[in-house]
Design a protein around this motif. Structure first.
Motif, short mmCIF file in Angstrom:
data_model
loop_
_atom_site.label_atom_id
_atom_site.label_comp_id
_atom_site.label_asym_id
_atom_site.label_seq_id
_atom_site.Cartn_x
_atom_site.Cartn_y
_atom_site.Cartn_z
N ASP A 19 0.86 -1.17 0.00
CA ASP A 19 0.00 0.00 0.00
C ASP A 19 0.90 1.23 0.00
O ASP A 19 1.58 1.51 0.99
N ASN A 21 0.36 4.11 0.44
CA ASN A 21 -0.01 5.13 1.41
C ASN A 21 0.55 4.85 2.80
O ASN A 21 0.49 5.71 3.66
N GLU A 22 1.07 3.67 3.04
CA GLU A 22 1.58 3.32 4.35
C GLU A 22 2.96 3.89 4.63
O GLU A 22 3.26 4.28 5.72
N ASN A 23 3.84 3.90 3.65
CA ASN A 23 5.20 4.37 3.82
C ASN A 23 5.55 5.26 2.64
O ASN A 23 5.64 4.78 1.52
#
Length: 125
Positions: A19, A21-23
Motif C-alpha cells: 500500500d 499510502n503506508e510508507n
C-alpha cells in the motif's frame, strides 16, 4: 480426497500488495547513484514496465520479494529481531524506572538483573 476437503485443509492465502499510502518512501523514485542500482533499476523497469518510466522503491521491493525472497527474508528477520530486542529492553527499562519512582530497588524484584548506570553511580557515592 475431494478438492473441497483439500481446500479446507489448505486455505488460499490472501495476496498482499504494497500500500503506497503506508510508507512514503515506497513511492520514491530510486536515484541511480551507483552501478548496482543502475543495473537493477533497468532490470526492474523492464520487468514492471511502469507507464511513466519511473521505478520506485516499492517496485524494487516487490521484485526482490518475487525474484530473491531469501535475501528479503534475511533483511526482514534481522529487522524484526532487532526491533523485538529493543522493545524488550525499553520495556525492562520502563519497569525499572517505575519501580525506582515507587522507592523499590529493581534488584529486589529482578535479582538477576544488572544494575543500571544510575544505580552504579549512586553506589559509588
Amino acid at each position: 480426497m475431494s478438492e473441497e476437503n483439500n481446500n479446507e485443509n489448505n486455505p488460499e492465502l490472501p495476496e498482499t500488495r504494497l500500500d503506497e499510502n503506508e510508507n512514503p518512501d515506497i513511492a520514491k523514485e530510486v536515484e541511480l547513484d551507483n552501478e548496482l542500482k543502475s543495473w537493477f533499476i533497468e532490470y526492474v523497469g523492464k520487468r514492471m514496465e511502469p507507464e511513466d518510466g519511473v521505478v520506485t522503491v516499492g517496485m524494487v521491493v516487490q521484485t526482490f520479494a518475487e525474484e530473491f525472497p531469501e535475501f528479503l527474508m534475511v533483511v526482514a528477520e534481522e529487522n524484526w529481531i532487532r526491533g523485538y530486542r529493543q522493545g524488550v529492553a525499553d520495556s525492562e527499562e520502563g519497569v525499572r524506572r517505575a519501580l525506582e519512582q515507587t522507592g523499590t530497588d529493581p534488584r529486589d524484584v529482578f535479582p538477576n538483573s544488572e544494575p543500571s548506570a544510575e544505580d552504579e553511580s549512586s553506589d559509588e557515592e
